[in-house]
Scaffold this active site. Sequence first.
Site, PDB file in Angstrom:
ATOM      1  N   TYR A 140      15.880  30.310   8.907  1.00 31.41           N
ATOM      2  CA  TYR A 140      14.339  31.191   9.258  1.00 31.41           C
ATOM      3  C   TYR A 140      14.171  31.312  10.642  1.00 31.41           C
ATOM      4  O   TYR A 140      14.866  30.466  11.912  1.00 31.41           O
ATOM      5  CB  TYR A 140      13.458  30.353   8.834  1.00 31.41           C
ATOM      6  CG  TYR A 140      13.078  30.464   7.084  1.00 31.41           C
ATOM      7  CD1 TYR A 140      12.603  31.455   7.169  1.00 31.41           C
ATOM      8  CD2 TYR A 140      12.683  29.278   6.544  1.00 31.41           C
ATOM      9  CE1 TYR A 140      12.651  32.366   5.363  1.00 31.41           C
ATOM     10  CE2 TYR A 140      12.288  29.610   4.831  1.00 31.41           C
ATOM     11  CZ  TYR A 140      12.444  31.193   5.147  1.00 31.41           C
ATOM     12  OH  TYR A 140      11.962  30.761   3.492  1.00 31.41           O
ATOM     13  N   LYS A 166       0.515  -1.238   0.099  1.00 30.37           N
ATOM     14  CA  LYS A 166      -0.054  -0.152   0.048  1.00 30.37           C
ATOM     15  C   LYS A 166       1.528   0.936  -0.609  1.00 30.37           C
ATOM     16  O   LYS A 166       2.110   0.957   0.356  1.00 30.37           O
ATOM     17  CB  LYS A 166      -0.895  -0.463   1.042  1.00 30.37           C
ATOM     18  CG  LYS A 166      -0.163   0.236   2.409  1.00 30.37           C
ATOM     19  CD  LYS A 166      -0.867  -0.271   3.490  1.00 30.37           C
ATOM     20  CE  LYS A 166      -0.361  -0.471   4.612  1.00 30.37           C
ATOM     21  NZ  LYS A 166      -1.476  -0.798   6.101  1.00 30.37           N
TER      22      LYS A 166
END
Length: 344
Positions: A242, A33
Amino acid sequence: MTTATLTIDLHAIAANWHMLNRMSQGQTGAVVKADAYGLGIDRVAPVLAQEGARQFFVATTKEGVALRRVLGPGPAINLFAGHMPGDAEKIRSAQLTPMINSVDQLIGHVETLPGHPFGLQLNTGMNRLGMDASEWGALRDIALSQHPRLIISHLACADEPGHKMNAAQLKSFRDMTAGLKIPLSLGATGGILLGADYHFSLTRPGIGLYGGLPFVDAQPVVTLDLPVIQVREVPAGGSVGYACGWIAPRPSRIATVSGGYADGLIRAMGNGATMTHNGTKVPVVGRVSMDLITVDITTLTDTPGHLQLLGQHQSVDTVAGFAGTIGYEILTSLGPRYDRVYLT
Ligand SMILES: *Cc1c(COP(=O)(O)O)cnc(C)c1O
């Protein structure tokens, strides 16, 4: 080159399947999956089929249709989500086997696709998918009259061998399936490791195939090398990234590598994460950006062309630990921007 390279060792996946197959008492399936846990179902599934897997599992009908195109006719493709309204034509034409989860799904299935193969999923305590004992009790004779191919359930705590839930679910599964002559499946990777009691006719390993815990003996499957785009000297007191997320405590050499949270290198990984250069660990500093990560390489004597995040020195579970998550999430988050190299 600015593109990071994700190397996927198909030999290691094959070897992991064989190791789990040797441990399993019955047949060994393969769970593919989520694009084979992010590693590419079109490359991974054929290898597993070639090695001998005959029972494949995916989550959804759409995944099943894609997998049938990859595998061709032959191997069983089982759907954990069962038979959802609107999916009958796809299930029929791609010859998918839904794991029926409820009375409604059973009715929908036999009405739209009478005679089409299906399995049943029972809820033995995880309370996620499958029929409860009461529902199963009421439906059992009707369901069995339609000849299910397989009956499955799923363990909630198989990665903790001592957890009392394992034995409770085992008992519940045995009680609900007593006397049936239908193939049974309970264990995924963790269930295989719990021992033969948990194996029944078919096991369903996923993460162990891809080199993740709880299969500690798995061969590592993925290597992720991030190119260094730029290296700079940052003076003591200078900030990086940042929000000035990191302040250099001493004159430092900072490498900026190509790769960021848009590539599944999640922001939560920032502080405490490391990369490696020829086995030497170097710390990630400052915040992870969308496309870039900054690394303190002051201790290195040379200037590397790339730094490694995943590989023989750092497993998917090590990296998961940096971010407070699990190997499954690291693998399935690996984005589409990498150059993927498959070792065949
Ligand atoms: C994902 C999944 C598996 C595979 O589990 P792993 O822990 O990856 O081995 C097996 N069965 C079900 C129902 C699943 O959802």
